[in-house]
Design an enzyme around this catalytic site. Structure first.
Site, PDB file in Angstrom:
ATOM      1  N   HIS A 240      13.235 -38.767  31.065  1.00 38.68           N
ATOM      2  CA  HIS A 240      14.239 -39.718  32.348  1.00 38.68           C
ATOM      3  C   HIS A 240      14.865 -39.069  33.398  1.00 38.68           C
ATOM      4  CE1 HIS A 240      12.636 -42.859  29.203  1.00 38.68           C
ATOM      5  NE2 HIS A 240      13.281 -42.503  28.835  1.00 38.68           N
ATOM      6  N   LYS A 331      25.616 -41.836  25.354  1.00 42.44           N
ATOM      7  CA  LYS A 331      25.781 -43.135  24.330  1.00 42.44           C
ATOM      8  C   LYS A 331      27.031 -43.542  23.965  1.00 42.44           C
ATOM      9  CE  LYS A 331      20.530 -43.359  22.873  1.00 42.44           C
ATOM     10  NZ  LYS A 331      20.406 -44.402  23.702  1.00 42.44           N
TER      11      LYS A 331
END
Ligand code: NAP
Length: 484
Positions: A240, A331
């Protein structure tokens, strides 16, 4: 009602792994939303296949539940659901056995586009390809769609590419990176190449640096075993973030076509310099309360896998030499936020007296939440009392700027599935791009594996390890705030 679009040609879409998570959360809801938008021809056929012992009615019940749960848009209510469910069929099939494939073949029509969505683990991609060929389910007009992860290093990606290309031509292979299906990502190309305004400034002479951030507020709970084998570099950067970097940095393609765009992206990847240890920071979140640390979920108490990474990336070409691209992803950070920020240099000389807290011109392309574009500019502070300067954002949320008709932007998956049917590979990764990305990523990973480097701890709901701040501070720059 959703903005109307022209229906695509009739198609048979086979979802291999039709009872899985991706099918129920993304593929089936996405297809239904396309039907609401008027894009599915009335004779479209969607055939689910997996080992679960259900019949067509069982699959329709599964799809009804998935759509009721995941399509939350008032303009796409469940009125048309029966029409959609009538397009569905199902075949019980184990990839490794022959009989299911023979049955599946009976569902396929001649003379319509056939597409096969491999919504299964990558360990099955090779076997499916060979079974599709062996049982003659495909022709030169068929397409296959494969999901990430596309390999875990260069060697495995090459092996996967060999498996696929031994059965299909490259023009039949659609490697999904759903970031490329996001509205804003395509808008990046529209902004750069559809306006005369930005492109002359889009280079090292005028751009100080670029920041690409993909921050997630959720941790790895529920996906610990999978994530721990991957880590932020493989799971997010290799695909990504590198795609976002490529679209930001590439030269103007000669036309908006699949190979012209992908050729330019590939040149960027090949121009990336190796990243020394001093130019990256790896982190792992470590909450002391509520069993909320990475290690509580990783199923490996000694895990050295990173849940955060920040890198300074240099592109060795004429356009970008001397202008770094800072990438970060993690995260369990403060907020869920994805953006590309192009930070321009200050004017060479100020004609105004006095200081103000200049942050400079920044063009921010927001991917989530609230897709849109902001340009921060300097203006005069209103009122008398001399020429005082301040900075304001010129803000364009797509949903506001384009009006009601466009307030409902298609999900990346639904756009990409329709591109598969239309035969447009522009927003899909080519095999050589994937391999070049791994060739750049592998040595970085090998570097920290060799040294058994332990990721730095960071607090949940923070903006990552403190050392990541230093990556920019030492260059006299600072990260943009992570906020929703
Ligand atoms: P999943 O929930 O585990 O589903 C896998 C599907 O494959 C199930 O329908 C399973 O059904 C079927 N399957 C497994 N073995 C099979 C076999 N031998 N023959 C036929 N069918 C078989 O996985 P997922 O989350 O949907 O992910 C699918 C793919 O998408 C993976 O490559 C994943 O990495 C990728 N992906 C997923 C997401 C996501 O959000 N879920 C995001 C990005 C990428 P049966 O058990 O009934 O056979």
């Amino acid at each position: 009602m959703v903005a109307k679009t022209i229906p695509v040609d009739p198609f048979d879409l086979v979802i291999l792994g039709a009872t899985g998570d991706l099918a129920q959360r993304k593929i089936l809801p996405g297809l239904y939303r396309r039907m609401c938008a008027g894009q599915l021809p009335s004779d479209a056929r969607i055939i689910g296949a997996s080992r679960t012992d259900i019949n067509a009615d069982g699959f329709r019940a599964f799809a009804r539940k998935a759509i009721t749960e995941y399509v939350k848009d008032s303009r796409c209510n469940t009125q048309g659901l029966d029409l959609f469910l009538a397009m569905l069929d199902y075949e019980k099939l184990d990839v490794f056995a022959d009989d299911g494939w023979k049955q599946l073949k009976r569902h396929l029509r001649k003379g319509v586009i056939s597409a096969f969505y491999f919504s299964v683990g990558p360990n099955l991609f090779g076997e499916i390809s060979h079974k599709l060929t062996k049982h003659k389910l495909t022709d030169e007009n068929s397409r296959i769609v494969v999901e990430k992860p596309f390999g875990h290093d260069l060697t495995s990606a090459q092996a996967l590419n060999r498996d696929l290309t031994s059965c299909f031509d490259e023009h039949q292979i659609y490697r999904i990176d759903h970031y490329l299906g996001k509205e804003t990502v395509q808008n990046l190309m529209a902004i750069r190449f559809g306006n005369a305004l930005f492109e002359p400034l889009w280079n090292a002479q005028h751009v100080d640096h670029v920041q690409i951030t993909v921050a997630e507020d959720l941790g790895i709970a529920g996906r610990g075993a999978y994530y721990n084998k991957s880590g932020a570099m493989r799971d997010m950067v290799q695909n990504h973030l590198m795609q976002l970097l490529c679209l930001t940095a590439m030269e103007p393609p000669s036309k908006y076509s699949a190979d012209a765009v992908r050729d330019e992206k590939l040149k960027v990847i090949r121009a990336l310099e190796p990243v020394p240890e001093s130019d990256y920071v790896r982190g792992q979140y470590s909450g002391e309360k509520n069993n909320d640390s990475y290690l509580d979920h990783a199923e490996d108490p000694d895990s050295l896998t990173e849940s955060y990474i920040a890198l300074k990336v240099n592109i060795a070409n004429w356009r970008w030499a001397g202008t770094p691209f800072y990438l970060r992803t993690g995260k369990r950070l403060r907020a869920r936020m994805s953006e590309i920020a192009v930070v321009f240099k200050d004017p060479p000389h100020s004609i105004f007296e006095g200081e103000f807290n200049r942050k400079g011109n920044v063009l921010v392309i927001r991917l989530q939440p609230d897709e849109g574009i902001t340009l921060r500019v300097t203006i005069k502070e209103p009122g008398p009392g001399g020429m005082r300067l301040t900075e304001v954002p010129l803000d364009m949320a797509f949903s506001e700027a384009l009006g009601e008709q466009f307030s409902f932007l298609p999900d990346a998956y639904e756009r990409l599935i329709m591109d598969v049917i239309r035969g447009d590979q522009t927003l899909f990764m080519r095999g050589d791009e994937v391999e070049a990305a791994w060739a750049w990523v592998d040595p970085i990973i090998h570097g920290w594996q060799r040294s058994h480097q332990r990721p730095l701890p960071y607090d949940p709901a923070s903006s990552g390890p403190d050392d990541a701040l230093m990556l920019l501070h030492r260059d006299g720059r600072r990260w943009r705030k992570i906020k929703a």
